[in-house]
Write an enzyme that holds these catalytic residues in place. Structure first.
Site, PDB file in Angstrom:
ATOM      1  N   GLY A 191       0.839  -1.193   0.000  1.00  0.00           N
ATOM      2  CA  GLY A 191       0.000   0.000   0.000  1.00  0.00           C
ATOM      3  C   GLY A 191       0.873   1.241   0.000  1.00  0.00           C
ATOM      4  O   GLY A 191       2.033   1.204  -0.431  1.00  0.00           O
ATOM      5  N   LEU A 192       0.337   2.347   0.489  1.00  0.00           N
ATOM      6  CA  LEU A 192       1.098   3.596   0.420  1.00  0.00           C
ATOM      7  C   LEU A 192       2.428   3.502   1.155  1.00  0.00           C
ATOM      8  O   LEU A 192       3.469   3.884   0.620  1.00  0.00           O
ATOM      9  CB  LEU A 192       0.261   4.744   0.974  1.00  0.00           C
ATOM     10  CG  LEU A 192      -0.860   5.244   0.069  1.00  0.00           C
ATOM     11  CD1 LEU A 192      -1.606   6.396   0.731  1.00  0.00           C
ATOM     12  CD2 LEU A 192      -0.319   5.676  -1.281  1.00  0.00           C
ATOM     13  N   ALA A 193       2.415   3.002   2.391  1.00  0.00           N
ATOM     14  CA  ALA A 193       3.666   2.927   3.151  1.00  0.00           C
ATOM     15  C   ALA A 193       4.624   1.935   2.515  1.00  0.00           C
ATOM     16  O   ALA A 193       5.814   2.219   2.332  1.00  0.00           O
ATOM     17  CB  ALA A 193       3.376   2.547   4.603  1.00  0.00           C
ATOM     18  N   ARG A 201     -13.795  12.492  14.787  1.00  0.00           N
ATOM     19  CA  ARG A 201     -14.577  11.291  14.515  1.00  0.00           C
ATOM     20  C   ARG A 201     -15.116  10.631  15.778  1.00  0.00           C
ATOM     21  O   ARG A 201     -16.242  10.146  15.792  1.00  0.00           O
ATOM     22  CB  ARG A 201     -13.713  10.292  13.732  1.00  0.00           C
ATOM     23  CG  ARG A 201     -13.407  10.760  12.336  1.00  0.00           C
ATOM     24  CD  ARG A 201     -12.459   9.836  11.614  1.00  0.00           C
ATOM     25  NE  ARG A 201     -12.293  10.279  10.227  1.00  0.00           N
ATOM     26  CZ  ARG A 201     -11.516   9.677   9.348  1.00  0.00           C
ATOM     27  NH1 ARG A 201     -10.816   8.611   9.707  1.00  0.00           N
ATOM     28  NH2 ARG A 201     -11.421  10.124   8.105  1.00  0.00           N
TER      29      ARG A 201
END
Length: 636
Positions: free
Chosen positions: A41-43, A329
C-alpha cells in the site's frame, strides 16, 4: 526495553538532528544489502520504491494480485498538509497541535511534530508524480476541511484520493521493478517472521495460488500491512485486511502498542442485513457541506421531507457550535450513538442519522455538489438505491482505522532489531483518535521520508552476518508454519470459519466498540478463550493446504483475531479512563464526554507475548507534553 530514541533539543529540530546523527551506507555498498517489505500500500510501495532507488535490493510482498489493490485505495476524502495555501491560519505547529489534541494526548509529541513537518514535502512529492489533486480556478491546489480542525488543509482528488496517491506510489514501485531493483511477490501471504540471533532476518510465506510454503532472507524486514479493524468482522476494511503479519511478529517478541485504540468512523452506510459481510465508508469530506440531524421526537418515522425545520435536531451544531459538523470522529460517533439510543435514530431499526445536503444544494447548486462529491453520491445510490441529491443520506458509525499496532521507536523500529513497521501497522502517530485525512499522510511520510533515513542507519550501525535460507532458523520456522497449517486443515469440524469470525466480531463490537465497560470487557475475556478453544476443535476448512484455498486463508487470519481480540479487551480493561475512541462508560464528564486520567494513564501500553494461553506482560512508555499542554478536550 522501551527506548523511544526521540532526539534531544527543540521539537522543530529533532528530525533534522536525527538525520544528521544517522550513520550512512556508501552508495557502492547498498547493493550488498537486501530488504524485505511486506505490504504494497502507500507505506510499503513508497518505502520499496525509495529504498530501491537508493540502491538496496528489495523484495516486496502482497497477498493481492497487484499492489494496486492494496487497501490504501479505499481512502476517499484527502490528505492533510500544512501548506496554508488558503492563508487561513494554518502552520506546521497548528497541524501538530490539532493532531496531539485530536488524539486526546496519547501520542508522542516528537513523532507528531515530525509528521506535521513532512506533510508539506508529501504534497510536493505527489504533485511531481502527477497525482491529480483538485485545483482552484487560479491553478493552486484546492483544500477542504476535516474533523477536529478549524482550517482548510486537506488536499484531495474528488473522492478518490487514496486511489490516486496509490497509483503515484505504484508508478514509482513499477519503475524500480522494471529496473531490476525490486522483485514483486504477489499472491504471497507472510505467515511468520524468522529471527537469527534475535534479529529479524526473513519471513515465511504461503503462495496463495499453489499453497507452497516458501522462505526469504534479508538484512532487514519492514511490515507495512495495514490495520486490524476486521477483528470486529463488520468494518470498513476490505475483507482481506488482516493482522497476521504483525501478530506473528508480536508472537516472536515485538511488543504491541495500544491495541484497544480503534477508531469508529461516523459516516458509514448503516448495516442493512444480518448477512452483510462488510460496511461501506462515506468520506468524512461530506461533512464539509452535509448537515447531520435527527428528528427531535422519539420514534418519528415520517420521511425527512415531511419533518419541518423546527422539528429537526442538528445535534452536532447544537452541542459543538465552534466546530459543528466537523468535530473529530470519536466525538461525532458517540453523539450519533447517543441520539439513536434515545430512540431518535432513523432508517431500519433506528440505527442511523441523516447527512443532509439540501442546504448545500440550495447554496451552491447541484452541479457544484456533483463536481465535489459526485462519485460518493453515485456509490451511495448503488448500495442503497436512494438518490442523496433528493433525500438525505443515512449514516451510522462503524469500525474504520486502528491507532494501535506494533510498538516502534522514533526510527520506526520495533522491539525486535531489524524489524521496522510503517503506516497503520505501527502505533506511533495518532494517539487515541486519528484525525481525518491523516492516514495517507502517515503512510507516505513513513515510506518516502522516514524509512529511507532510519533503515540505512540500522544497517550501518549493526553487525549483520551473512544469512540465507539455508540457516537452521528458516527450516525450524518453516516447519512450525507447515505444522500449524496442517493442524488447521485437519480439524474437520462442523463450524465454518465465518461463523467464528461473526461471533467474535459481535462480542468485540458490543463490549469493546463505541462504549466499553468493566463488566462487558470481563465478559469478553471469559468468552473469547472459550471461542478460541472451540475454533481449534470444531472449525471446518474445506480442501487442502496444497492449493488455492480461501477458506484456509480466512481461518489463519481468524485464528490470529481470536488472540488479538483478547489482548484488545485486556488493554481496554486496564486503561480505566476514557480517551479518544476508547470510551469507558465509568469515566465520562457530566456532559457525557471522554474523561481522561492523566495521572495514571499518560502512557503508551506496550504488551509482550508470554506464551500460549493468552498470557501477556504490560510495559509502559510514559508520555510527556512540553509543547501541547494537557487539557480536557473541548470542541464547543
Amino acid at each position: 526495553m522501551l527506548e523511544s530514541k526521540i532526539p534531544s533539543g527543540p521539537i522543530e529540530k529533532k528530525w533534522e538532528k536525527a538525520r544528521f546523527d544517522f550513520k550512512l551506507v556508501n552508495p557502492a555498498n547498498r547493493r550488498k544489502h537486501s530488504v524485505i517489505i511486506v505490504g504494497s500500500g502507500l507505506a510499503g510501495a513508497a518505502a520499496a520504491a525509495s529504498l530501491a532507488q537508493q540502491g538496496y535490493r528489495v523484495d516486496c510482498f502482497c497477498f493481492q494480485d497487484s499492489p494496486r489493490r492494496a487497501h490504501s485505495i479505499a481512502a476517499q476524502g484527502g490528505i492533510n498538509a500544512a501548506k496554508n495555501y488558503r492563508n487561513d491560519g494554518d502552520s506546521i505547529f497548528r497541524l501538530f497541535y490539532d493532531t496531539v489534541k485530536g488524539g486526546d494526548f496519547r501520542a508522542r509529541e516528537g513523532n507528531v511534530y515530525r509528521l506535521a513537518q513532512l506533510s508539506v514535502n508529501i504534497i510536493d512529492q505527489c504533485v511531481a508524480q502527477g497525482v491529480p489533486f483538485a485545483r482552484e480556478y487560479g491553478g493552486l491546489l484546492d483544500t477542504r476541511s476535516f474533523g477536529g480542525v478549524q482550517v482548510s488543509r486537506t488536499f484531495y482528488a474528488r473522492g478518490q484520493t487514496g486511489q490516486q496517491l496509490l497509483l503515484g506510489a505504484y508508478q514509482a514501485l513499477e519503475e524500480q521493478e522494471a529496473a531490476g531493483s525490486v522483485k514483486m511477490h504477489s499472491r504471497s501471504e507472510m505467515l511468520d517472521l524468522v529471527l537469527v540471533n534475535g534479529k529479524a532476518r526473513g519471513i515465511i510465506t504461503r503462495n496463495l495460488v499453489t499453497g507452497a510454503i516458501d522462505s526469504y532472507a534479508a538484512d532487514v524486514v519492514v511490515l507495512a500491512t495495514g490495520g486490524y479493524g476486521n477483528v470486529f468482522y463488520l468494518s470498513t476494511n476490505a475483507k482481506g485486511s488482516n493482522a497476521t503479519a504483525i501478530w506473528r511478529a508480536h508472537r516472536r517478541g515485538a511488543l504491541f502498542g495500544n491495541p484497544c485504540f480503534t477508531q469508529i468512523h461516523p459516516t458509514c452506510i448503516p448495516v442493512s442485513s444480518e448477512h452483510q459481510s462488510k460496511l461501506t465508508l462515506m468520506s468524512e469530506s461530506l461533512r464539509n457541506d452535509g448537515r447531520v440531524w435527527v428528528p427531535k421526537k422519539q420514534g418519528d418515522t415520517r420521511p425527512p421531507s415531511q419533518i419541518p425545520e423546527d422539528e429537526r435536531d442538528y445535534y452536532l451544531e447544537r452541542r459543538y457550535p465552534s466546530f459543528g459538523n466537523l468535530v473529530p470522529r470519536d466525538v461525532a460517533s458517540r453523539a450519533a450513538k447517543e441520539v439513536c439510543d434515545e430512540l431518535r435514530g432513523v432508517g431500519p431499526g433506528g440505527q442511523g442519522v441523516y447527512l443532509d445536503f439540501a442546504d448545500a444544494i440550495r447554496r451552491m447548486g447541484e452541479a457544484q455538489v456533483r463536481e465535489k462529491y459526485g462519485n460518493l453520491f453515485d456509490m451511495y445510490e448503488e448500495i442503497t438505491g436512494e438518490n442523496a441529491y433528493k433525500v438525505p443520506m443515512r449514516i451510522y458509525p462503524a469500525v474504520h482505522y486502528t491507532m494501535g499496532g506494533l510498538w516502534v521507536d522514533y526510527n520506526l523500529m520495533s522491539t525486535i532489531p531489524g524489524l521496522f513497521v510503517a503506516g497503520e501497522a505501527n502505533f506511533s502517530d495518532h494517539g487515541a483518535n486519528r484525525l481525518g485525512a491523516s492516514a495517507l499522510m502517515q503512510g507516505l511520510a513513513d515510506g518516502y521520508f522516514i524509512l529511507p533515513y532510519s533503515l540505512p542507519n540500522y544497517i550501518a550501525s549493526s553487525p549483520l552476518e551473512k544469512v540465507d535460507t539455508s540457516h537452521p532458523a528458516f527450516a525450524a520456522t518453516k516447519e512450525e508454519v507447515s505444522r500449524r497449517v496442517a493442524t488447521m486443515v485437519n480439524v474437520r469440524g462442523k463450524r465454518s470459519v465465518d461463523s467464528f469470525h461473526k461471533e467474535l466480531g459481535k462480542m468485540m463490537w458490543e463490549n469493546c466498540g463505541m462504549a466499553r465497560s468493566e463488566q462487558g470487557l470481563k465478559s469478553n475475556l471469559e468468552k473469547i478463550p472459550a471461542l478460541r478453544e472451540e475454533f481449534w476443535k470444531n472449525v471446518n476448512i474445506v480442501g487442502t493446504g496444497e492449493e488455492l484455498n480461501q477458506s484456509l486463508e480466512k481461518a489463519g487470519r481468524v485464528a490470529d483475531f481470536l488472540e488479538l481480540g483478547e489482548l484488545m479487551c485486556l488493554d481496554a480493561l486496564q486503561r480505566r479512563e476514557s480517551c479518544g475512541g476508547h470510551f469507558r462508560v465509568e469515566s465520562q464528564t457530566p456532559e457525557g464526554e471522554a474523561l481522561r486520567d492523566d495521572e495514571h494513564f499518560s502512557y503508551v501500553s506496550a504488551w509482550e507475548w508470554k506464551g500460549e494461553g493468552g498470557q501477556w506482560e504490560l510495559h509502559k512508555e510514559p508520555l510527556t507534553f512540553e509543547y501541547v499542554h494537557l487539557a480536557q478536550r473541548s470542541y464547543k
